[in-house]
Scaffold this motif. Structure first.
Motif, PDB file in Angstrom:
ATOM      1  N   ALA A  35      44.214   7.787  87.699  1.00 23.98           N
ATOM      2  CA  ALA A  35      45.247   8.822  87.782  1.00 23.98           C
ATOM      3  C   ALA A  35      45.138   9.786  86.612  1.00 23.98           C
ATOM      4  N   PHE A  36      44.874   9.260  85.433  1.00 20.88           N
ATOM      5  CA  PHE A  36      44.680  10.098  84.244  1.00 20.88           C
ATOM      6  C   PHE A  36      43.479  11.028  84.427  1.00 20.88           C
ATOM      7  N   VAL A  37      42.359  10.490  84.931  1.00 19.08           N
ATOM      8  CA  VAL A  37      41.156  11.305  85.126  1.00 19.08           C
ATOM      9  C   VAL A  37      41.397  12.379  86.179  1.00 19.08           C
ATOM     10  N   GLY A  41      40.831  15.713  84.431  1.00 17.52           N
ATOM     11  CA  GLY A  41      39.397  15.969  84.486  1.00 17.52           C
ATOM     12  C   GLY A  41      38.629  15.343  83.341  1.00 17.52           C
ATOM     13  N   TYR A  42      39.209  14.381  82.660  1.00 17.29           N
ATOM     14  CA  TYR A  42      38.609  13.781  81.479  1.00 17.29           C
ATOM     15  C   TYR A  42      37.286  13.092  81.819  1.00 17.29           C
ATOM     16  N   VAL A  43      36.322  13.222  80.917  1.00 18.77           N
ATOM     17  CA  VAL A  43      35.022  12.566  81.042  1.00 18.77           C
ATOM     18  C   VAL A  43      34.878  11.578  79.884  1.00 18.77           C
ATOM     19  N   ARG A  48      29.091  10.940  79.231  1.00 18.65           N
ATOM     20  CA  ARG A  48      28.662  12.210  78.640  1.00 18.65           C
ATOM     21  C   ARG A  48      27.168  12.217  78.334  1.00 18.65           C
ATOM     22  N   PRO A  49      26.496  13.350  78.567  1.00 21.35           N
ATOM     23  CA  PRO A  49      25.080  13.459  78.207  1.00 21.35           C
ATOM     24  C   PRO A  49      24.883  13.214  76.716  1.00 21.35           C
ATOM     25  N   CYS A  93      29.986   2.878  83.766  1.00 23.78           N
ATOM     26  CA  CYS A  93      31.142   3.543  83.177  1.00 23.78           C
ATOM     27  C   CYS A  93      32.390   2.961  83.828  1.00 23.78           C
ATOM     28  N   TRP A  94      33.541   3.524  83.507  1.00 23.59           N
ATOM     29  CA  TRP A  94      34.800   2.942  83.992  1.00 23.59           C
ATOM     30  C   TRP A  94      34.869   2.911  85.513  1.00 23.59           C
TER      31      TRP A  94
END
Length: 296
Positions: A35-37, A41-43, A48-49, A93-94
Motif C-alpha cells: 500500500a505504501f509503494v 511509488g517508492y523504490v 535500485r540500479p 526484493c520485497w
C-alpha cells in the motif's frame, strides 16, 4: 535491558526507563508495504540500479540489484560458515522475496522482508510513525516480565508447544513442518502486552546504531537512564567484520532461522548488527508512536 548469560553483545544487564509509546502489535506486512509503494511509488534499496563508481573494478554484469536469500543446505554443514546458507540473488526484493519468478501472492500477511534501513524509515514516515529504539523494542518484547529470558517467561518452549517461529529441526537443512520460513503475522501467541512475533519470524530493525555491547557503566550508573540511545553512526561498525566498513543498526527478536543448536536469539535481550545498505529474507520491522504521557 540486556543479559549476563550471553557475553559480550548482550551485557551488562541494566535498568532503563522509557517514555510512553504505542507499538504495532505485529510486524509490517507485505500488504501494508505494498500500500505504501502504491501510494508513493517508492523504490527500495534492493531494486535500485548500482552505481559502478561505488564498485571500482567490478564486472558490469555483476552490478545488478538484488538481496540476500536464505537457501537451505542439502545436508549437515559446518555452522561456522554462514555463507553456505545465504545467497546473493539478483532481482530478489520485497515483492519477489525468493528472486525472479517469485511473488508475495499468498504472503500478504507475512512480514515484509528485503527492506534496508532507509526503506523502513520511509514507510514509517509515510505512516506517521517511527522505528522503535532498542530500549523501546526490548521493553515491549518483555511484556512486563523484566529479567526473564523469553517473551513468555522463564522456561524454553516445551515439547508440543508452538510459542514462536524459530527453527525447529536440523539447521540449516531440515525444518519441521510449519517452520523454516516466515509465517503469517499473529500466527503464534502474543506476549502479555498483546504483541505478536516479538520472538522469531523476522529480525526487526530499530532506530539505534549498533555497539558490540551495552555501555560498560550501565549496570552501576547512579541514575537509571531515560530513553537511552546507541552510539553515533560512525562508531557503529561491526568489529566482527572489519572488512565491511558499513554502519549498522541494531536488530532485535530473532527470526525463523534462529536454531537452538546455532543461535538462541529469539529472546528479548538478544541483538545483532544489520548493515544499513542491505536487506535479507529474514529482516523486517514494526513501528511505534511516541506519546506525551508520564514516564513508566
Amino acid at each position: 535491558m540486556g543479559s549476563a548469560d550471553h557475553e559480550p553483545e548482550e551485557a551488562p544487564p541494566h535498568r532503563v526507563r522509557v517514555g510512553a509509546f504505542a507499538i504495532e502489535d505485529v510486524p509490517v506486512t507485505t500488504a501494508a508495504f505494498a500500500a505504501f509503494v502504491r501510494d508513493t511509488g517508492y523504490v527500495t534499496v534492493a531494486e535500485r540500479p548500482l552505481d559502478p563508481a561505488d564498485y571500482p573494478g567490478a564486472p558490469a554484469e555483476n552490478l545488478v540489484p538484488g538481496s540476500l536469500v536464505f537457501t537451505g543446505t542439502p545436508g549437515p554443514v559446518d555452522l561456522r560458515h554462514l555463507s553456505q546458507w545465504w545467497a546473493w540473488v539478483p532481482g530478489a526484493c520485497w515483492s519477489r522475496p525468493l528472486g525472479p519468478g517469485s511473488s508475495t501472492a499468498g504472503r500478504e500477511r507475512h512480514p515484509v522482508v528485503h527492506v534496508a534501513v532507509e526503506d523502513a524509515e520511509a514507510y514509517a514516515a509515510w505512516a506517521g510513525r517511527s522505528l522503535p529504539t532498542e530500549a523501546e523494542w526490548e521493553a515491549a518484547a518483555r511484556g512486563g516480565l523484566p529479567g526473564l529470558p523469553y517473551t513468555w517467561g522463564p522456561a524454553p518452549e516445551a515439547p508440543g508447544e508452538r510459542l514462536a517461529n524459530y527453527w525447529h529441526g536440523d539447521f540449516p537443512w531440515r525444518a519441521d513442518p510449519g517452520y523454516g520460513s516466515t509465517s503469517p503475522v499473529g500466527a503464534f501467541p502474543a506476549n502479555a502486552y498483546g504483541l505478536h512475533d516479538m520472538a522469531g519470524n523476522v529480525w526487526e530493525l530499530t532506530a539505534d546504531w549498533y555497539a558490540p555491547r551495552h555501555p560498560d557503566d550501565a549496570e552501576h550508573a547512579c541514575c537509571v537512564p531515560v530513553d537511552p540511545r546507541g552510539p553515533a553512526p560512525e562508531d557503529s561498525l561491526d568489529p566482527a567484520q572489519p572488512q565491511f566498513p558499513v554502519p549498522r543498526r541494531v536488530v532485535k527478536g530473532g527470526s525463523f532461522l534462529c536454531a537452538d543448536t546455532y543461535c538462541r536469539r529469539y529472546r528479548p535481550a538478544a541483538r545483532r548488527p544489520q548493515a544499513v545498505d542491505t536487506g535479507t529474507s529474514h529482516v523486517g520491522f514494526r513501528c511505534v508512536v511516541r506519546l506525551t504521557l508520564p514516564l513508566v
